[in-house]
Design an enzyme around this catalytic site. Structure first.
Site, PDB file in Angstrom:
ATOM      1  N   HIS A 153       0.842  -1.196   0.000  1.00  0.00           N
ATOM      2  CA  HIS A 153       0.000   0.000   0.000  1.00  0.00           C
ATOM      3  C   HIS A 153       0.873   1.239   0.000  1.00  0.00           C
ATOM      4  O   HIS A 153       1.916   1.256   0.646  1.00  0.00           O
ATOM      5  CB  HIS A 153      -0.920   0.010   1.229  1.00  0.00           C
ATOM      6  CG  HIS A 153      -2.075   0.921   1.052  1.00  0.00           C
ATOM      7  ND1 HIS A 153      -2.006   2.266   1.336  1.00  0.00           N
ATOM      8  CD2 HIS A 153      -3.316   0.695   0.574  1.00  0.00           C
ATOM      9  CE1 HIS A 153      -3.162   2.812   1.049  1.00  0.00           C
ATOM     10  NE2 HIS A 153      -3.973   1.899   0.580  1.00  0.00           N
TER      11      HIS A 153
ATOM     12  N   GLU B 138      -7.848  -4.942  -0.628  1.00  0.00           N
ATOM     13  CA  GLU B 138      -8.398  -5.697  -1.758  1.00  0.00           C
ATOM     14  C   GLU B 138      -8.407  -7.202  -1.505  1.00  0.00           C
ATOM     15  O   GLU B 138      -9.204  -7.929  -2.082  1.00  0.00           O
ATOM     16  CB  GLU B 138      -7.577  -5.403  -3.022  1.00  0.00           C
ATOM     17  CG  GLU B 138      -7.300  -3.927  -3.261  1.00  0.00           C
ATOM     18  CD  GLU B 138      -8.360  -3.267  -4.087  1.00  0.00           C
ATOM     19  OE1 GLU B 138      -9.298  -3.947  -4.495  1.00  0.00           O
ATOM     20  OE2 GLU B 138      -8.244  -2.056  -4.320  1.00  0.00           O
TER      21      GLU B 138
HETATM   22  N1  COA Z   1       3.871  -8.057  -4.557  1.00  0.00           N
HETATM   23  C1  COA Z   1       5.198  -8.131  -4.739  1.00  0.00           C
HETATM   24  N2  COA Z   1       6.033  -7.090  -4.681  1.00  0.00           N
HETATM   25  C2  COA Z   1       5.495  -5.901  -4.413  1.00  0.00           C
HETATM   26  C3  COA Z   1       4.103  -5.733  -4.184  1.00  0.00           C
HETATM   27  C4  COA Z   1       3.292  -6.871  -4.264  1.00  0.00           C
HETATM   28  N3  COA Z   1       1.977  -6.783  -4.066  1.00  0.00           N
HETATM   29  N4  COA Z   1       3.873  -4.432  -3.945  1.00  0.00           N
HETATM   30  C5  COA Z   1       5.054  -3.798  -4.013  1.00  0.00           C
HETATM   31  N5  COA Z   1       6.036  -4.686  -4.304  1.00  0.00           N
HETATM   32  C6  COA Z   1       7.430  -4.394  -4.443  1.00  0.00           C
HETATM   33  C7  COA Z   1       7.721  -3.824  -5.834  1.00  0.00           C
HETATM   34  O1  COA Z   1       7.991  -4.841  -6.777  1.00  0.00           O
HETATM   35  C8  COA Z   1       8.905  -2.947  -5.564  1.00  0.00           C
HETATM   36  O2  COA Z   1      10.065  -3.739  -5.536  1.00  0.00           O
HETATM   37  P1  COA Z   1      11.463  -3.220  -6.174  1.00  0.00           P
HETATM   38  O3  COA Z   1      11.800  -1.989  -5.385  1.00  0.00           O
HETATM   39  O4  COA Z   1      12.377  -4.364  -5.944  1.00  0.00           O
HETATM   40  O5  COA Z   1      11.153  -2.929  -7.606  1.00  0.00           O
HETATM   41  C9  COA Z   1       8.673  -2.424  -4.137  1.00  0.00           C
HETATM   42  O6  COA Z   1       7.799  -3.372  -3.525  1.00  0.00           O
HETATM   43  C10 COA Z   1       8.024  -1.069  -4.107  1.00  0.00           C
HETATM   44  O7  COA Z   1       6.930  -1.058  -5.063  1.00  0.00           O
HETATM   45  P2  COA Z   1       6.168   0.252  -5.462  1.00  0.00           P
HETATM   46  O8  COA Z   1       5.371  -0.013  -6.699  1.00  0.00           O
HETATM   47  O9  COA Z   1       7.129   1.403  -5.495  1.00  0.00           O
HETATM   48  O10 COA Z   1       5.230   0.445  -4.209  1.00  0.00           O
HETATM   49  P3  COA Z   1       3.982   1.382  -4.116  1.00  0.00           P
HETATM   50  O11 COA Z   1       3.847   1.754  -2.699  1.00  0.00           O
HETATM   51  O12 COA Z   1       4.055   2.474  -5.110  1.00  0.00           O
HETATM   52  O13 COA Z   1       2.825   0.421  -4.590  1.00  0.00           O
HETATM   53  C11 COA Z   1       0.815  -0.739  -4.817  1.00  0.00           C
HETATM   54  C12 COA Z   1       1.595   0.299  -4.005  1.00  0.00           C
HETATM   55  C13 COA Z   1      -0.511  -0.988  -4.123  1.00  0.00           C
HETATM   56  C14 COA Z   1       0.552  -0.187  -6.229  1.00  0.00           C
HETATM   57  C15 COA Z   1       1.634  -2.046  -4.914  1.00  0.00           C
HETATM   58  O14 COA Z   1       1.938  -2.505  -3.617  1.00  0.00           O
HETATM   59  C16 COA Z   1       0.944  -3.117  -5.753  1.00  0.00           C
HETATM   60  O15 COA Z   1       1.075  -3.103  -6.972  1.00  0.00           O
HETATM   61  N6  COA Z   1       0.197  -4.040  -5.104  1.00  0.00           N
HETATM   62  C17 COA Z   1      -0.516  -5.071  -5.820  1.00  0.00           C
HETATM   63  C18 COA Z   1      -1.816  -4.530  -6.407  1.00  0.00           C
HETATM   64  C19 COA Z   1      -2.833  -4.248  -5.321  1.00  0.00           C
HETATM   65  O16 COA Z   1      -2.999  -5.010  -4.377  1.00  0.00           O
HETATM   66  N7  COA Z   1      -3.522  -3.117  -5.478  1.00  0.00           N
HETATM   67  C20 COA Z   1      -4.541  -2.691  -4.566  1.00  0.00           C
HETATM   68  C21 COA Z   1      -4.085  -1.513  -3.782  1.00  0.00           C
HETATM   69  S1  COA Z   1      -5.213  -1.093  -2.469  1.00  0.00           S
END
Ligand code: COA
Length: 364
Positions: free
Chosen positions: A250, A303
């Protein structure tokens, strides 16, 4: 030129508005609407009162009942139908521009649109089910709550377990600060556009899998893990392939997502058939994500257990983003009103990193 120097990809951590509506408590794992912990709302007030709390700061105020209206041409793709029909209603109802109408009129427009948007999703889901008839208004009006009316509009019947599942899900996801869709709605509202345009643009932003669509992926993911029978291996393989595990991580929370806690409890109370595999996968995924990302807490987000709760109500996974939109109409409406009262046109800057000035003859 601090605006250009302070570039933050994804605007992470940038304070773009001040709000009195709600903001997740990042470290404490609590979500409060107008200061009230959502744990206290679930089971005590139905969604429509929570709409009133968010929009009017008044729990006795409710989202109005939907007025008679039959959307003309639904495709059965609920997010697309919702986005198009919400924008269309602005024309149908001749809604005024936000910068030309009073706050009171904007509140009326948002109430009308909110309840109608739920009806649009219910009707679109009925079309997706292959039904060509419409449930009679008298049947829908028998529903006591917005969740019950929604199910009656969709299926002509409302199982109490499904009503509880949807009501809880809607309350938990009604508002969450300045996420992508709410920001989009506020940006549109800041231009003085009408409430239909503001809400419909928010729907578009919500329809992507990184925001509102994750539950659609969680159920098939759990089925895949259950069929494979080895959650540890599934998690390792998935992460080794550079894929994300849906329902984890998140932008805001560094602690447990409080909504996930409530929805997990609800999934158990409602005897979700996937609760065991979900809890097992959660345990394994949390451990592996922590091992791989010790610097960044990646916890279960809203989610993940939403998918189970929606499944109890037999919501097909592709309908998940539109179900999310139904709940978020409360938060969006509150933010659009707040934007109207206090806001200023959004106009951030972009740092230009393109080609140096060059002559047309150098490229032709
Ligand atoms: N599974 C595996 N790895 C994950 C992850 C997940 N659900 N969420 C984040 N990561 C990892 C990324 O691959 C990244 O790794 P890296 O630095 O080695 O490339 C790191 O964590 C940071 O990711 P980032 O995209 O910068 O984090 P964020 O805070 O911007 O992302 C979300 C937030 C929600 C977009 C992200 O966690 C995600 O895509 N989750 C899955 C989709 C989801 O559940 N969405 C509903 C949100 S309420």
């Amino acid at each position: 030129m601090s605006d250009v120097a302070d570039f933050k990809p994804g605007l992470e951590g940038v304070v773009a508005v001040e709000t009195e509506i709600a903001e997740p408590d990042r470290e404490g794992g609590v979500l409060r609407y107008r200061g009230i912990d959502i744990e206290e709302l679930v089971g005590h007030y139905p969604y429509e009162n929570v709409w009133g709390l968010l929009v009017d700061n008044d729990l006795s105020s409710v989202m109005p009942a939907p007025e008679p209206y039959v959307p003309p041409d639904l495709t059965g793709n609920a997010p697309a139908d919702l986005q198009a029909e919400t924008a269309r209603l602005a024309g149908e109802w001749k809604l005024g521009k936000l910068n030309e109408i009073s706050d009171q009129q904007a509140r009326i427009d948002l109430g009308r649109l909110s309840s109608q948007m739920m009806g649009i999703v219910a009707r679109s889901a009925r079309v997706a089910d292959g039904k060509t008839d419409d449930v009679a208004d008298e049947v829908v009006e028998q529903g006591q709550t917005a969740a019950e009316k929604f199910l009656l509009r969709w299926r002509g019947e409302a199982d109490p377990k499904a009503v509880k599942a949807i009501d809880t899900y809607w309350i938990c996801t009604a508002e969450h600060g300045l996420n992508a869709s709410t920001f989009t709605g506020r940006v549109t509202a800041s231009t003085g556009a009408d409430c239909g345009a503001a809400l419909s643009s928010a729907v578009g932003a919500l329809s992507g899998p990184l925001h509102g669509g994750a539950p659609a992926y969680v159920k098939p993911m759990l089925e895949e893990v259950a069929a494979m029978g080895d959650p540890e291996k599934w998690v390792r393989d998935t992460l080794d392939q550079g894929k994300r595990i849906m329902g984890f991580g998140h932008r805001v929370y560094r602690a447990e997502d409080p909504r996930s806690r409530i929805l997990k409890r609800t999934a158990r109370e409602l005897d979700s058939p996937q609760i065991e595999i979900a809890e097992r996968l959660e345990e394994v995924a949390l451990a592996e994500l922590e091992r791989r990302h010790p610097e960044r807490p990646l916890k279960t987000n809203v989610e993940y257990y939403s998918a189970l709760v929606l499944d109890v109500a037999d919501i097909p996974p592709p309908l998940a983003p539109a179900m999310f939109a139904c709940s978020r109409v409360a938060g969006w409406s509150a933010h659009i009103l707040e934007q109207k009262r206090t806001g200023r046109l959004f106009r951030p800057s972009a740092r230009y990193v393109g080609p140096e000035p060059r002559s047309l003859s150098s490229v032709s």
